[in-house]
Scaffold this motif. Structure first.
Motif, short mmCIF file in Angstrom:
data_model
loop_
_atom_site.label_atom_id
_atom_site.label_comp_id
_atom_site.label_asym_id
_atom_site.label_seq_id
_atom_site.Cartn_x
_atom_site.Cartn_y
_atom_site.Cartn_z
N THR A 165 41.50 63.41 28.47
CA THR A 165 40.98 63.09 27.14
C THR A 165 41.03 61.59 26.93
OG1 THR A 165 41.61 65.21 26.16
CG2 THR A 165 41.41 63.34 24.66
N LEU A 166 39.88 61.00 26.69
CA LEU A 166 39.77 59.54 26.52
C LEU A 166 39.49 59.23 25.05
CD1 LEU A 166 37.62 58.66 29.67
CD2 LEU A 166 40.11 58.77 29.44
N ARG A 167 40.46 58.60 24.40
CA ARG A 167 40.31 58.26 22.98
C ARG A 167 39.52 56.96 22.82
NH1 ARG A 167 46.63 58.99 21.25
NH2 ARG A 167 46.67 61.24 20.85
N VAL A 168 38.23 57.11 22.56
CA VAL A 168 37.33 55.96 22.36
C VAL A 168 37.41 55.53 20.90
CG1 VAL A 168 34.90 55.23 22.41
CG2 VAL A 168 35.79 56.81 24.16
N GLY A 219 45.22 64.39 31.26
CA GLY A 219 46.07 64.05 30.13
C GLY A 219 45.32 63.16 29.15
N ILE A 220 46.05 62.66 28.15
CA ILE A 220 45.44 61.82 27.10
C ILE A 220 45.61 60.34 27.44
CG2 ILE A 220 45.56 61.18 24.66
CD1 ILE A 220 46.60 64.02 24.09
N TYR A 221 44.55 59.58 27.23
CA TYR A 221 44.60 58.12 27.39
C TYR A 221 43.98 57.46 26.16
CZ TYR A 221 45.83 58.37 32.35
OH TYR A 221 46.48 58.61 33.54
N ASN A 222 44.69 56.47 25.60
CA ASN A 222 44.07 55.61 24.61
C ASN A 222 43.06 54.75 25.35
OD1 ASN A 222 45.55 56.61 22.46
ND2 ASN A 222 47.19 55.11 22.71
N PHE A 223 41.78 55.02 25.13
CA PHE A 223 40.71 54.42 25.93
C PHE A 223 40.12 53.22 25.21
CE2 PHE A 223 36.62 54.83 28.41
CZ PHE A 223 37.21 54.65 29.65
N THR A 224 40.99 52.23 24.97
CA THR A 224 40.59 51.01 24.27
C THR A 224 41.12 49.80 25.03
OG1 THR A 224 42.61 51.10 22.92
CG2 THR A 224 40.63 52.12 21.99
N ASN A 225 40.51 48.66 24.76
CA ASN A 225 41.05 47.42 25.31
C ASN A 225 42.34 47.07 24.57
OD1 ASN A 225 37.87 47.19 25.66
ND2 ASN A 225 38.83 45.89 27.22
N PRO A 226 43.30 46.49 25.27
CA PRO A 226 44.56 46.13 24.61
C PRO A 226 44.35 45.16 23.45
CG PRO A 226 44.80 46.04 27.00
CD PRO A 226 43.33 46.23 26.71
N GLY A 227 45.16 45.33 22.41
CA GLY A 227 45.09 44.43 21.27
C GLY A 227 44.12 44.90 20.21
N VAL A 228 43.97 44.10 19.18
CA VAL A 228 43.06 44.42 18.07
C VAL A 228 42.15 43.24 17.78
CG1 VAL A 228 44.57 46.12 16.95
CG2 VAL A 228 44.79 43.67 16.39
N VAL A 229 41.07 43.53 17.08
CA VAL A 229 40.15 42.48 16.62
C VAL A 229 39.63 42.92 15.25
CG1 VAL A 229 38.11 43.47 17.77
CG2 VAL A 229 38.19 41.01 17.27
N SER A 230 39.45 41.97 14.36
CA SER A 230 38.99 42.31 13.01
C SER A 230 37.47 42.19 12.91
CB SER A 230 39.65 41.39 11.98
OG SER A 230 39.11 40.08 12.08
N HIS A 231 36.92 42.79 11.87
CA HIS A 231 35.49 42.70 11.62
C HIS A 231 35.05 41.23 11.52
CE1 HIS A 231 36.57 46.74 10.40
NE2 HIS A 231 35.32 47.09 10.21
N ASN A 232 35.81 40.44 10.77
CA ASN A 232 35.43 39.03 10.59
C ASN A 232 35.47 38.26 11.90
OD1 ASN A 232 35.02 39.49 7.89
ND2 ASN A 232 36.52 37.99 7.16
#
Length: 303
Positions: A165-168, A219-232
């Motif tokens: 399961t890939l969490r997009v 299994g389950i994987y958080n399928f995102t790039n590390p870190g966060v980015v805001s809309h702005n």
């Protein structure tokens, strides 16, 4: 059967993928990736909730792996699911479970593109803390019917040892003309909220999902790039790289709530598990620049 070459890596000729979601964004990109890598693939013609049609597909194609990129997200957005609940359940829950169940019977790994929009910032994962939700955490966002169905099916799929399961989240690609692209969406909005989020750069992560199939990861994987980015931050990059005249307006979550039917998920997912398996995985901001903004950069024409 996987055949290894002299260097110990798997030969692409030993793979034969069955892909569901031909008309979808991710499903379409998967086919192009298979072509570029010389991997044999076929799009499934059966409907996910029709067990016999799925069995017929598998018996005809005889795949090495199955990919599920089919699902109901709603057009133009997830608000559609609020007024089409049975249709949403039929595909997102019944259909996905049927496919997973058949694949298990046939001894096949199923790569299932799911969603990470089943969490929201809370007291243990506060905005800006850098503490993301892990794969084993229990979903805490049920604001939209779409997210409710996705959380339901994820919980049930934990019982299927053959499913990956890939969490997009908030998918982005280098194709800035695609209306499903998160950047394209927010660039066209009259107003946007400004909240840091985990996101998925498809140009980098979809090839990784193919490699995950080759490694038979489940299994389950958080399928995102590390870190966060805001809309702005994204829109600032868009202005700096693409359109120097681009402007936008912000509004609050309270103001946003007045113009949408269902609340939206905002969260940070912990990508450590994926990064451990694929150390080359880039942070979200690095990946945005390399895969999205640099290739689309507008060069100034001097008089």
């Amino acid at each position: 059967m996987v055949v290894a070459d002299a260097n110990g890596s798997s030969s692409t000729s030993s793979f034969n993928f069955l892909i569901y979601g031909r008309t979808g964004w991710i499903g379409g990109l998967l086919g192009k990736l298979c072509e570029s890598q010389g991997i044999s693939y076929t799009y499934g013609s059966g409907r996910l909730q029709d067990r016999q049609s799925i069995v017929a597909d598998i018996e005809s194609v005889k795949p090495s792996h199955v990919f599920n990129a089919a699902g109901v997200t709603g057009r133009p957005n997830v608000d559609w699911c609020e007024s089409h609940k049975v249709e949403t359940i039929r595909t997102n829950v019944a259909g996905t479970l049927t496919l997973a169940d058949i694949c298990r019977d046939k001894g096949l790994v199923l790569i299932n593109y799911a969603t990470g929009c089943i969490f929201e910032y809370d007291s243990g994962h506060t905005l800006g803390s850098g503490i993301g939700f892990k794969e084993e955490d229990t979903p805490n966002f049920t604001g939209s019917f779409y997210s409710k169905t996705k959380a339901m099916v994820e919980e049930l799929l934990k019982n299927y040892e053959n499913v990956c399961t890939l969490r997009v989240r908030m998918p982005i690609s280098s194709d800035l003309t695609n209306p499903r692209n998160f950047i394209t969406k927010i660039a066209r909005y009259e107003k946007v909220v400004d909240i840091p989020n985990s996101m998925t750069i498809l140009d980098e992560l979809l090839p990784i999902s193919i490699e995950m199939a080759k490694r038979n990861l489940t299994g389950i994987y958080n399928f995102t790039n590390p870190g966060v980015v805001s809309h702005n931050e994204i829109l600032e990059m868009y202005r700096d790289y693409i359109d120097p005249n681009f402007t936008w307006k912000n509004f609050t979550l309270e103001e946003q709530a007045k113009v949408i039917v269902a609340p939206r998920s905002n969260n940070e997912l912990d990508a450590t598990k994926l990064k451990t398996e694929f150390p080359e995985l880039m942070s979200i901001k690095e990946s945005l620049i390399k895969y999205v903004f640099e290739p689309n950069k507008k060069t100034e024409v001097k008089a």
